[in-house]
Design an enzyme around this catalytic site. Structure first.
Site, PDB file in Angstrom:
ATOM      1  N   GLU A 158      -0.415   4.846  -0.401  1.00  0.00           N
ATOM      2  CA  GLU A 158      -1.190   6.093  -0.566  1.00  0.00           C
ATOM      3  C   GLU A 158      -0.278   7.302  -0.456  1.00  0.00           C
ATOM      4  O   GLU A 158       0.561   7.374   0.440  1.00  0.00           O
ATOM      5  CB  GLU A 158      -2.267   6.216   0.516  1.00  0.00           C
TER       6      GLU A 158
ATOM      7  N   LYS B  33      -3.395  -0.213 -24.562  1.00  0.00           N
ATOM      8  CA  LYS B  33      -3.893  -0.297 -25.935  1.00  0.00           C
ATOM      9  C   LYS B  33      -2.672  -0.313 -26.876  1.00  0.00           C
ATOM     10  O   LYS B  33      -1.853  -1.215 -26.757  1.00  0.00           O
ATOM     11  CB  LYS B  33      -4.861   0.858 -26.206  1.00  0.00           C
TER      12      LYS B  33
ATOM     13  N   THR C  57      -4.763   5.517 -21.443  1.00  0.00           N
ATOM     14  CA  THR C  57      -4.617   4.207 -20.830  1.00  0.00           C
ATOM     15  C   THR C  57      -3.270   3.652 -21.292  1.00  0.00           C
ATOM     16  O   THR C  57      -2.630   4.220 -22.190  1.00  0.00           O
ATOM     17  CB  THR C  57      -5.748   3.243 -21.252  1.00  0.00           C
TER      18      THR C  57
ATOM     19  N   ASP D 211      -7.521  12.982 -24.785  1.00  0.00           N
ATOM     20  CA  ASP D 211      -7.511  11.598 -24.312  1.00  0.00           C
ATOM     21  C   ASP D 211      -6.972  10.754 -25.458  1.00  0.00           C
ATOM     22  O   ASP D 211      -7.684  10.492 -26.434  1.00  0.00           O
ATOM     23  CB  ASP D 211      -8.936  11.183 -23.929  1.00  0.00           C
TER      24      ASP D 211
ATOM     25  N   TYR E   7       0.846  -1.202   0.000  1.00  0.00           N
ATOM     26  CA  TYR E   7       0.000   0.000   0.000  1.00  0.00           C
ATOM     27  C   TYR E   7       0.874   1.242   0.000  1.00  0.00           C
ATOM     28  O   TYR E   7       1.822   1.328   0.797  1.00  0.00           O
ATOM     29  CB  TYR E   7      -0.903   0.005   1.241  1.00  0.00           C
TER      30      TYR E   7
ATOM     31  N   ARG F 269      -2.839  -3.094 -17.904  1.00  0.00           N
ATOM     32  CA  ARG F 269      -3.991  -2.202 -17.703  1.00  0.00           C
ATOM     33  C   ARG F 269      -3.598  -1.134 -16.697  1.00  0.00           C
ATOM     34  O   ARG F 269      -3.012  -1.411 -15.656  1.00  0.00           O
ATOM     35  CB  ARG F 269      -5.183  -2.998 -17.199  1.00  0.00           C
TER      36      ARG F 269
HETATM   37  N1  DSN Z   1     -13.342   0.076 -23.970  1.00  0.00           N
HETATM   38  C1  DSN Z   1     -12.340   0.923 -24.573  1.00  0.00           C
HETATM   39  C2  DSN Z   1     -12.430   0.880 -26.054  1.00  0.00           C
HETATM   40  O1  DSN Z   1     -12.661  -0.188 -26.548  1.00  0.00           O
HETATM   41  O2  DSN Z   1     -12.263   1.876 -26.742  1.00  0.00           O
HETATM   42  C3  DSN Z   1     -12.356   2.286 -24.045  1.00  0.00           C
HETATM   43  O3  DSN Z   1     -12.546   2.288 -22.681  1.00  0.00           O
END
Ligand code: DSN
Length: 443
Positions: free
Chosen positions: A53, A225, A222, A196, A51, A231
């Site tokens: 924080e 991707k 994120t 984003d 942890y 993640r």
């Molecule tokens: N679920 C993602 C996507 O497929 O674009 C975005 O959160």
């Protein structure tokens, strides 16, 4: 996984089953990718037990000297890769990252503007039912008839509504975004520009898609991707952002904790660090280039088969298809393609006449197949199998005299697929392709 196998055979078997599913099908959901073994090892490490924080040097709990080191190292790698002033690497994923930015910069009820969900924006960009429109006043903007961002409408709305944040970001927009134009409009009305880049951050890092960093105040992404990490998510603050608001980074940090999160997931942060190191290599630039080349090749082939691509094609990793000329709902097409081993998702298209749960389109992308080493030649094969699958399923539907209302029923769609005998042969073709390009997770 010898320990897991001994301790919990049920979970072990399910992991093996999922590995087999991934190995024997094509990952073509554009937001998915195949992280490396090195990333997996970091995510599975002892950092998950801790942890932490707070932030480096200012933790609430003891025992965080190593945590400080890892978090600072990952921040440093992110700053260098994206050329930004400051980074928060603690968001648990993209949605909390975006919500943290709103929490930092808006009071409840203040206005934000993002691309409408039905036009390719994300839920967290102000969609109905999402916290971004429950707690804030959301004014969505849309695409034009060509499937491009309608900057005239955006400017008109921004002048009228005076938003505090304009969000330039998307989950289903295949084209290069004119960040400069967004910045001009945001600056004109005194709004923060938040970009984003979750879908395209790997392409941006590799320099194959323009970076929004010179234009935006805040950039969220994120990490799982095109960036090909675990993640997680990051919030980046640019020099321009600090110029507008010297407290911007502090506000973002406070919005993450104590604002909306507790302890960071240090194991994921370590995994993000590993991915950022991988993303800095020349081989990653080659990979990112190939992702775009593959998407363009796939788009060109699909065009030849008379698929109607939103905006006519792609500049990135992502393709959005309007299936109305194929006489199939997106859901039926996605389920049929799943049967042959092509895993993509149904998706709304701009000005979709159908409801969100039965949209007219499908969305697909090339990050996953490119991670397996596939190139333009394989994209041709995939386009052909997609075309055959969709045509065969549509023919069966016609033969069975099924209308769109009936097609919305799961049992009816299952019947259509069961009656489409050629799917088995097509599935074998995809399986052979998958076997030729095994998942190695070593980059
Ligand atoms: N679920 C993602 C996507 O497929 O674009 C975005 O959160």
């Amino acid at each position: 996984m010898k320990f897991l196998r001994k301790a919990d055979i049920d979970i072990y078997n399910l992991i093996k089953k999922e590995e087999k599913r991934q190995a024997e099908t094509l990952m073509m959901i554009p937001s998915e990718n195949i992280a490396s073994k090195a990333v997996e090892e970091a995510v599975g490490s002892s950092f998950g037990n801790k942890y932490s924080e707070g932030y480096a040097g200012r933790r609430y709990y003891q025992g965080n000297t190593v945590a400080d080191e890892v978090e600072l190292l990952v921040i440093d790698r992110a700053k260098k890769l994206f050329k930004v002033a400051e980074v928060n690497v603690q968001p648990h994923s993209g949605s909390p990252a975006n919500f943290a930015v709103y929490t930092a910069l808006l009071k409840p009820g203040e206005t934000l503007m993002g691309l409408a969900l039905s036009h390719g924006g994300h839920l967290t960009h102000g969609a109905d039912m999402n916290a971004s429109s429950i707690y804030f006043h959301s004014v969505p903007f849309t695409l034009d008839n060509e499937g491009r961002i309608d900057f005239q409408e955006l400017e008109r709305l921004a002048k009228k509504e005076k938003p505090k944040i304009i969000i330039a970001g998307f989950t289903a927009y295949p084209r290069i975004v004119d960040w400069k134009k967004f910045a001009e409009i945001a600056d004109m009305v005194g709004a923060y520009l938040m970009t984003d880049i979750s879908h395209i951050s790997g392409l941006v890092a590799a320099g194959v898609y323009p970076s929004p960093v010179p234009y935006a105040h805040v950039v969220t992404t994120t990490t799982h991707k095109t960036l090909r990490g675990p993640r997680g998510a990051m919030i980046m603050v640019t020099e321009k952002g600090l110029k507008k608001d010297p407290d911007l980074y502090k506000k973002i940090n406070r919005a993450i904790i104590p604002g909306i999160q507790g302890g960071p997931h240090l194991n994921s942060i370590a995994g993000i660090g590993v991915a950022l190191k991988e993303d800095s290599k020349k081989s990653f630039v080659t990979y990112a280039n190939q992702v775009v080349k593959n998407a363009k090749a796939l788009a060109a082939e699909l065009n030849k088969y008379n698929f109607k691509l939103i905006s006519g094609g792609t500049d990135s990793h992502l393709i959005l298809i309007d299936l109305r000329n194929k006489n199939l709902l997106g859901k039926t097409a996605a389920e049929g393609l799943e049967k042959v081993g092509i895993i993509l998702n149904m998706n709304g298209i701009p000005f979709d006449p159908n409801p969100p749960l039965y949209p007219s389109g499908i969305r697909l992308g090339t990050p996953g197949t490119t991670s397996r080493g596939m190139k333009e030649k394989e994209m041709k094969l995939i386009a052909r199998v997609m075309n055959q699958t969709i045509n065969e399923v549509a023919k069966t539907k016609e033969r069975m005299k099924i209308d769109m209302e009936q097609e919305k029923k799961r049992s009816v769609r299952q019947q259509i697929l069961a009656e489409t005998k050629s799917l088995g042969k097509l599935q074998k073709e995809i399986l052979t392709l998958c076997k030729k390009f095994p998942i190695k997770k070593v980059y």
